[in-house]
Design an enzyme around this catalytic site. Structure first.
Site, PDB file in Angstrom:
ATOM      1  N   ASP A   1      37.004  34.566  37.908  1.00  0.00           N
ATOM      2  CA  ASP A   1      37.425  35.561  37.592  1.00  0.00           C
ATOM      3  C   ASP A   1      37.982  35.682  36.394  1.00  0.00           C
ATOM      4  O   ASP A   1      38.030  36.061  35.347  1.00  0.00           O
ATOM      5  CB  ASP A   1      39.056  35.139  38.220  1.00  0.00           C
TER       6      ASP A   1
ATOM      7  N   GLU B   1      45.301  36.601  46.735  1.00  0.00           N
ATOM      8  CA  GLU B   1      44.931  36.442  45.232  1.00  0.00           C
ATOM      9  C   GLU B   1      44.128  37.445  44.773  1.00  0.00           C
ATOM     10  O   GLU B   1      44.457  38.264  44.651  1.00  0.00           O
ATOM     11  CB  GLU B   1      43.222  35.323  44.823  1.00  0.00           C
TER      12      GLU B   1
END
Length: 497
Positions: free
Chosen positions: A49, A231
């Site tokens: 990420d 998320e």
């Protein structure tokens, strides 16, 4: 004396040789098979990420989930890179290390211009990182409160970081997935807003100083896609036709439109306390299999620049690279467009991409041409037609991108694009709907050594896919039974040179 001189001379040659070897090895790190040449990837090791993306004093900071101990997911650190132009990146020392509170999971960073945190000293504005502490011991013991939110600050523009002694600043009340804080300053009420992923929905918190947080509201338990855990959220305003809307980005794993992880979004309003969606539709920011965890840079004013992780949790640990694993997408400018009474989110490559673009060359339809394996292909049509763009090599491997007029779908087909054996669901043909109501169309393709990004109809339809040919694609061909309005290819210079 002669003996000493010879000895020193030989040592000098050794040092020079070692330096030259080190420089060669360092340069070779960006020339490996499948190495992205126009996308950011770390020199070595694992990346996922994008985190802590903040623009400050002329520099774009990109932090990211990083494991310096190998090329598969492991204990998470925050890696760090920075750029002046969103294209050329300089990898910096690791910013945040795991500690007694746990691994450093995803989060965001802000420029605390008003020094609400009190971290600023001698007129220096603090950059503040807000991140999730993930306690692996707590997780292993079966507890549900092993993820908590913490902060750190920098007074030297991101070079070094100090963790706040009062961490965590937001404690978990018993939710297993309690993570990925995205923080923004809400000027009308002079407070910070945290958008937090809380298992199957979003929870909003507010704070006057980044240290003390209170819950404001929740959103999404009954809306959107719920094929997996929510998320990496984001919240920001954008205008269209003079009206301001709020965009809530929510990443989801699994449950994407083409399998695995993906990025959905909602259009609505936000009043400093809660988010209200204009409808209950599920919308996807990117329909391809390989864009995930995407969020925007903070402190960029009205401009919203988006960056995603260019992989999918279904196979991210398995892709056939050796020294590093995974990369980021091209940075994208986000905008809103009105289409058939709906407000949709569009994305296009940032104009900074033109800084590495070579002069465009016209392409002959239905004729194969050679290219370097990376480039920017643009085509347009006066009316809707079927067409295919084929990237290929001498081994008979090919990647096919196209538009199906009857189905009103764009597609990427990597069935025959090289190595697919590492995961059973990797090969396939992936689809995205056409949203534009225009009878004309346009397509932009950003092509790299092992990735393709598709932007159609001024970014209303977007797809991202990775691929792993056994030999680089060095031929391309655009096929159609109908005429195209325009067809051009520009080479792209490698960002590592």
């Amino acid at each position: 004396m002669k003996r000493n001189f010879k000895h020193l001379l030989s040592l000098a040659f050794v040092v020079i040789g070692a330096t030259a070897l080190a420089q060669t090895q360092d340069n070779n790190k960006y020339q490996e098979q499948y190495r992205p040449q126009v996308h950011f990837s770390p020199r070595e090791h694992w990346i996922n990420d994008p985190n802590g993306m903040v623009y400050y004093n002329g520099t774009y900071h990109l932090f990211y989930q990083y494991y310096p101990g190998g090329t598969t997911w492991g204990p998470m650190y925050w890696g760090h890179a920075q750029s002046k132009d969103l294209m050329h990146w300089k990898e910096m020392p690791i910013a945040l290390y795991p500690d007694s509170l746990g691994y450093i999971f995803s989060g965001s960073a802000v420029a605390d211009i008003h020094n609400t945190s009190g971290f600023g000293k001698n007129g220096r504005i603090p950059l503040v990182a807000i991140f999730t502490h993930h306690d692996p011991k707590g997780e292993k013991s079966g507890r549900n409160d092993f993820q908590n939110q913490s902060i750190a600050y920098s007074l030297d523009e991101g070079k070094t970081w100090t963790k706040y002694a009062g961490n965590p600043v937001l404690k978990n009340t018993g939710i297993r997935d309690f993570r990925d804080p995205k923080v923004m300053w809400f000027e009308p009420q002079k407070k910070w807003i945290m958008t937090l992923a809380t298992q199957d929905h979003i929870t909003f918190f507010s704070s006057p100083d980044l240290k003390r947080w209170k819950q404001e509201s929740e959103f999404g338990k009954q809306l959107g896609a719920h094929g997996g855990v929510w998320e990496c959220p984001d919240l920001f305003p954008l205008k269209v036709d003079g009206k301001t809307y709020w965009v809530l980005v929510v990443n989801l794993n699994p449950g994407g439109p083409n399998g695995g992880s993906a990025t959905q979004y909602f259009i609505g309003t936000f009043d400093g306390h809660g988010f209200t969606a204009v409808d209950g539709k599920t919308r996807w920011l990117d329909y391809g299999p390989d864009e995930y965890a995407g969020v925007t840079w903070s402190n960029t004013g009205d401009r919203k620049i988006f960056l995603g992780w260019m992989s999918n949790w279904a196979y991210a640990n398995l892709v056939p690279t050796e020294k590093w694993r995974n990369a980021m997408t091209i940075p994208r400018d986000l905008s809103l467009k009105q289409v058939n009474g709906e407000v949709l989110l569009a994305s296009l490559p940032v104009p900074e991409l033109n800084g590495i673009k070579e002069p465009a060359k016209s392409v002959t339809l239905n004729k194969a041409s050679t290219f370097t394996g990376r480039g920017l292909l643009k085509l347009s049509t006066a009316y809707l037609i079927d067409y295919r763009v084929i990237l290929s090599n001498s081994l008979g491997e090919e990647l096919v991108i196209g538009y199906d007029k009857k189905a009103r779908q764009y597609y990427i087909d990597r069935t025959k694009a090289g190595n697919t054996a590492f995961q059973k669901d990797f090969k396939g043909r992936f689809f995205a709907p056409r949203f534009s109501s225009s009878q004309s169309s346009d397509l932009t393709l950003v092509i790299d050594a092992a990735s393709i990004e598709l932007f159609a109809d001024q970014g209303l339809t977007t797809m991202t896919a990775i691929f792993f040919p056994d030999k680089p694609f060095d031929h391309f061909k655009v096929e159609s039974k109908d005429r195209l309005k325009d067809l051009k290819l520009s080479g792209l210079n490698a960002i590592w040179k």
